[in-house]
Design a protein around this motif. Sequence first.
Motif, PDB file in Angstrom:
ATOM      1  N   THR A 234     -20.507 -25.815  19.578  1.00  0.00           N
ATOM      2  CA  THR A 234     -20.383 -26.541  18.198  1.00  0.00           C
ATOM      3  C   THR A 234     -20.333 -27.949  18.388  1.00  0.00           C
ATOM      4  O   THR A 234     -20.547 -28.677  17.319  1.00  0.00           O
ATOM      5  N   GLY A 235     -19.903 -28.347  19.378  1.00  0.00           N
ATOM      6  CA  GLY A 235     -19.749 -29.948  19.454  1.00  0.00           C
ATOM      7  C   GLY A 235     -18.173 -30.147  18.749  1.00  0.00           C
ATOM      8  O   GLY A 235     -18.125 -31.489  18.503  1.00  0.00           O
ATOM      9  N   HIS A 236     -17.452 -29.228  18.666  1.00  0.00           N
ATOM     10  CA  HIS A 236     -16.185 -29.476  18.027  1.00  0.00           C
ATOM     11  C   HIS A 236     -14.946 -29.737  19.251  1.00  0.00           C
ATOM     12  O   HIS A 236     -15.110 -29.205  20.414  1.00  0.00           O
ATOM     13  N   LEU A 237     -13.846 -30.127  18.747  1.00  0.00           N
ATOM     14  CA  LEU A 237     -12.743 -30.471  19.772  1.00  0.00           C
ATOM     15  C   LEU A 237     -11.593 -29.619  19.518  1.00  0.00           C
ATOM     16  O   LEU A 237     -11.188 -29.698  18.157  1.00  0.00           O
ATOM     17  N   LEU A 238     -10.880 -29.039  20.335  1.00  0.00           N
ATOM     18  CA  LEU A 238      -9.683 -28.342  20.125  1.00  0.00           C
ATOM     19  C   LEU A 238      -8.570 -28.909  20.404  1.00  0.00           C
ATOM     20  O   LEU A 238      -8.669 -29.665  21.844  1.00  0.00           O
ATOM     21  N   ALA A 239      -7.430 -29.169  19.785  1.00  0.00           N
ATOM     22  CA  ALA A 239      -6.285 -29.858  20.265  1.00  0.00           C
ATOM     23  C   ALA A 239      -5.182 -29.175  19.992  1.00  0.00           C
ATOM     24  O   ALA A 239      -4.934 -28.503  19.023  1.00  0.00           O
ATOM     25  N   LEU A 240      -4.483 -29.157  20.934  1.00  0.00           N
ATOM     26  CA  LEU A 240      -3.153 -28.027  21.013  1.00  0.00           C
ATOM     27  C   LEU A 240      -1.829 -28.870  20.779  1.00  0.00           C
ATOM     28  O   LEU A 240      -1.604 -29.900  21.687  1.00  0.00           O
ATOM     29  N   SER A 241      -0.850 -28.728  19.932  1.00  0.00           N
ATOM     30  CA  SER A 241       0.254 -29.225  19.897  1.00  0.00           C
ATOM     31  C   SER A 241       1.357 -28.289  20.113  1.00  0.00           C
ATOM     32  O   SER A 241       1.518 -27.091  19.410  1.00  0.00           O
ATOM     33  N   ASP A 242       2.246 -28.389  20.965  1.00  0.00           N
ATOM     34  CA  ASP A 242       3.291 -27.495  21.235  1.00  0.00           C
ATOM     35  C   ASP A 242       4.594 -27.492  20.413  1.00  0.00           C
ATOM     36  O   ASP A 242       4.880 -26.561  19.747  1.00  0.00           O
ATOM     37  N   GLU A 243       4.805 -28.840  19.862  1.00  0.00           N
ATOM     38  CA  GLU A 243       5.937 -28.869  18.994  1.00  0.00           C
ATOM     39  C   GLU A 243       5.401 -28.347  17.725  1.00  0.00           C
ATOM     40  O   GLU A 243       6.520 -27.952  16.826  1.00  0.00           O
ATOM     41  N   SER A 244       4.190 -28.558  17.350  1.00  0.00           N
ATOM     42  CA  SER A 244       3.770 -27.962  15.882  1.00  0.00           C
ATOM     43  C   SER A 244       3.554 -26.826  15.930  1.00  0.00           C
ATOM     44  O   SER A 244       2.917 -26.037  14.866  1.00  0.00           O
ATOM     45  N   LEU A 246       0.546 -25.027  17.168  1.00  0.00           N
ATOM     46  CA  LEU A 246      -0.794 -25.121  16.417  1.00  0.00           C
ATOM     47  C   LEU A 246      -1.861 -25.684  17.329  1.00  0.00           C
ATOM     48  O   LEU A 246      -1.731 -26.300  18.351  1.00  0.00           O
ATOM     49  N   VAL A 247      -3.046 -24.788  17.144  1.00  0.00           N
ATOM     50  CA  VAL A 247      -4.197 -25.503  17.946  1.00  0.00           C
ATOM     51  C   VAL A 247      -5.111 -25.694  16.581  1.00  0.00           C
ATOM     52  O   VAL A 247      -5.262 -24.872  15.681  1.00  0.00           O
ATOM     53  N   ILE A 248      -5.728 -27.050  16.469  1.00  0.00           N
ATOM     54  CA  ILE A 248      -6.393 -27.444  15.431  1.00  0.00           C
ATOM     55  C   ILE A 248      -7.813 -27.582  15.946  1.00  0.00           C
ATOM     56  O   ILE A 248      -8.261 -28.174  17.186  1.00  0.00           O
ATOM     57  N   GLU A 249      -8.797 -27.250  15.351  1.00  0.00           N
ATOM     58  CA  GLU A 249     -10.490 -27.296  15.765  1.00  0.00           C
ATOM     59  C   GLU A 249     -10.843 -28.637  14.763  1.00  0.00           C
ATOM     60  O   GLU A 249     -10.723 -28.486  13.644  1.00  0.00           O
ATOM     61  N   LEU A 250     -11.463 -29.705  15.358  1.00  0.00           N
ATOM     62  CA  LEU A 250     -11.939 -30.622  14.708  1.00  0.00           C
ATOM     63  C   LEU A 250     -13.378 -30.871  14.910  1.00  0.00           C
ATOM     64  O   LEU A 250     -13.949 -30.458  15.837  1.00  0.00           O
ATOM     65  N   ASN A 251     -14.189 -31.023  13.836  1.00  0.00           N
ATOM     66  CA  ASN A 251     -15.695 -31.060  13.905  1.00  0.00           C
ATOM     67  C   ASN A 251     -16.134 -32.393  14.530  1.00  0.00           C
ATOM     68  O   ASN A 251     -15.493 -33.334  14.778  1.00  0.00           O
ATOM     69  N   ALA A 252     -17.313 -32.653  14.752  1.00  0.00           N
ATOM     70  CA  ALA A 252     -17.932 -33.619  15.203  1.00  0.00           C
ATOM     71  C   ALA A 252     -17.513 -35.014  14.535  1.00  0.00           C
ATOM     72  O   ALA A 252     -17.537 -36.026  15.237  1.00  0.00           O
ATOM     73  N   ALA A 253     -17.048 -35.011  13.509  1.00  0.00           N
ATOM     74  CA  ALA A 253     -16.739 -36.196  12.640  1.00  0.00           C
ATOM     75  C   ALA A 253     -15.266 -36.391  12.900  1.00  0.00           C
ATOM     76  O   ALA A 253     -14.709 -37.588  12.271  1.00  0.00           O
ATOM     77  N   GLY A 254     -14.774 -35.513  13.535  1.00  0.00           N
ATOM     78  CA  GLY A 254     -13.316 -35.677  13.914  1.00  0.00           C
ATOM     79  C   GLY A 254     -12.287 -35.155  12.572  1.00  0.00           C
ATOM     80  O   GLY A 254     -11.187 -35.507  12.561  1.00  0.00           O
ATOM     81  N   LYS A 255     -12.788 -34.135  11.664  1.00  0.00           N
ATOM     82  CA  LYS A 255     -12.219 -33.671  10.818  1.00  0.00           C
ATOM     83  C   LYS A 255     -11.723 -32.557  11.095  1.00  0.00           C
ATOM     84  O   LYS A 255     -12.524 -31.578  11.463  1.00  0.00           O
ATOM     85  N   PRO A 256     -10.306 -31.959  10.715  1.00  0.00           N
ATOM     86  CA  PRO A 256     -10.120 -30.871  10.872  1.00  0.00           C
ATOM     87  C   PRO A 256     -10.765 -29.662  10.081  1.00  0.00           C
ATOM     88  O   PRO A 256     -10.871 -29.980   8.894  1.00  0.00           O
ATOM     89  N   VAL A 257     -11.079 -28.572  10.920  1.00  0.00           N
ATOM     90  CA  VAL A 257     -11.878 -27.682  10.172  1.00  0.00           C
ATOM     91  C   VAL A 257     -11.237 -26.112  10.258  1.00  0.00           C
ATOM     92  O   VAL A 257     -11.290 -25.191   9.376  1.00  0.00           O
ATOM     93  N   SER A 258     -10.434 -25.720  10.950  1.00  0.00           N
ATOM     94  CA  SER A 258      -9.467 -24.734  11.334  1.00  0.00           C
ATOM     95  C   SER A 258      -8.568 -24.807  12.092  1.00  0.00           C
ATOM     96  O   SER A 258      -8.348 -25.618  12.803  1.00  0.00           O
ATOM     97  N   THR A 259      -7.367 -23.658  11.994  1.00  0.00           N
ATOM     98  CA  THR A 259      -6.217 -23.801  12.898  1.00  0.00           C
ATOM     99  C   THR A 259      -5.955 -22.588  13.322  1.00  0.00           C
ATOM    100  O   THR A 259      -6.427 -21.350  12.659  1.00  0.00           O
ATOM    101  N   LEU A 260      -5.359 -22.302  14.356  1.00  0.00           N
ATOM    102  CA  LEU A 260      -4.502 -21.242  15.072  1.00  0.00           C
ATOM    103  C   LEU A 260      -3.042 -21.361  15.188  1.00  0.00           C
ATOM    104  O   LEU A 260      -2.828 -22.311  15.862  1.00  0.00           O
ATOM    105  N   SER A 261      -2.292 -20.554  14.391  1.00  0.00           N
ATOM    106  CA  SER A 261      -0.910 -20.747  14.524  1.00  0.00           C
ATOM    107  C   SER A 261      -0.409 -19.930  15.822  1.00  0.00           C
ATOM    108  O   SER A 261      -0.822 -19.001  16.053  1.00  0.00           O
ATOM    109  N   LEU A 262       0.748 -20.640  16.539  1.00  0.00           N
ATOM    110  CA  LEU A 262       1.245 -20.019  17.799  1.00  0.00           C
ATOM    111  C   LEU A 262       2.619 -19.514  17.085  1.00  0.00           C
ATOM    112  O   LEU A 262       3.559 -19.174  18.120  1.00  0.00           O
TER     113      LEU A 262
END
Length: 304
Positions: A234-244, A246-262
């Motif tokens: 997809t060309g997307h980046l996943l960013a994981l945050s321990d304190e939040s 949450l996993v955030i999916e960012l599109n190629a433009a760097g905008k959040p498009v989906s999340t996975l709550s932990l």
Amino acid sequence: MRRLLSFNPWLYILLFLLLVGAVLGQQYRLFERAWFVVQEWRHGGEWRERSLWLGDYRVVIDAKPIGDISDVSALTYDPDRASLFSVTNKPARVIELSLDGQLKRSIDLQGFGDPEAIEYVAPGTYVIADEREQRLVKVRIDDATRVLDAADFQQLSLGIGAGGNKGFEGLAYDAKNQRLLVAKERDPVRIFEVLGFPHVDAGKPLALQVNTDPKRDARLFVRDLSSLDFDSATGHLLALSDESRLVIELNAAGKPVSTLSLLAGQHGLRRGVPQAEGVATDDAGNLYLISEPNLFYLFRKAAD
């Protein structure tokens, strides 16, 4: 006039609660997160077709202990070996895992102060991030590797911001564009784009470039960054945050498009992920997660 000036404890309590709510909302990025939920609801149908869409993922392996190890940090998928790699820092080691979380082997690290991330970049080639020294080390791993000494390999030091234990926490590699993405944990949260390292073509001169994207980083409604993963499909980046949590999916433009709550109860999790440290995806779209001290998770997209 006397009534207006009289003491009203409820008014002060209300003002205090509003102040506390505003501080917590800013600290935990609650306002930005709430706005994203609205945007996700509005554009979900459009975004879903062009993304991993983390909301559809459900846990398949939930909090499986990984052998007799602790302090796991970071995760990367090796498509050639069909394995996962992680690092530990007490003691400093690289560990190889099967795709169901079995410990396959460990490799001792020498000359690394605080290894916090590892990333697959090419067959047999990886980059390890040393957090305290803000150093990236290109290493080679094969079937016979039992020890890796940092002094034997190509290195790059990036003196960005203060040192300490709030340095480099995650790595991701975009092979098509030969971009190494480096996450700074917090104060502030940052994702750096490194071009020219690792130096893969010895026949060409080293041309190093480090880029930032403040607008993208400002959209990350998280308190810290623990790990990154780049999805080539997809060309997307996943960013994981321990304190939040949450996993955030960012599109190629760097905008959040989906999340996975932990958090507990989300995506089938029996309990919340205690301290998420690494995220990776494979060619089939499976999502792997590790948490301190030594817990392994596998998420798969639910069938339509």
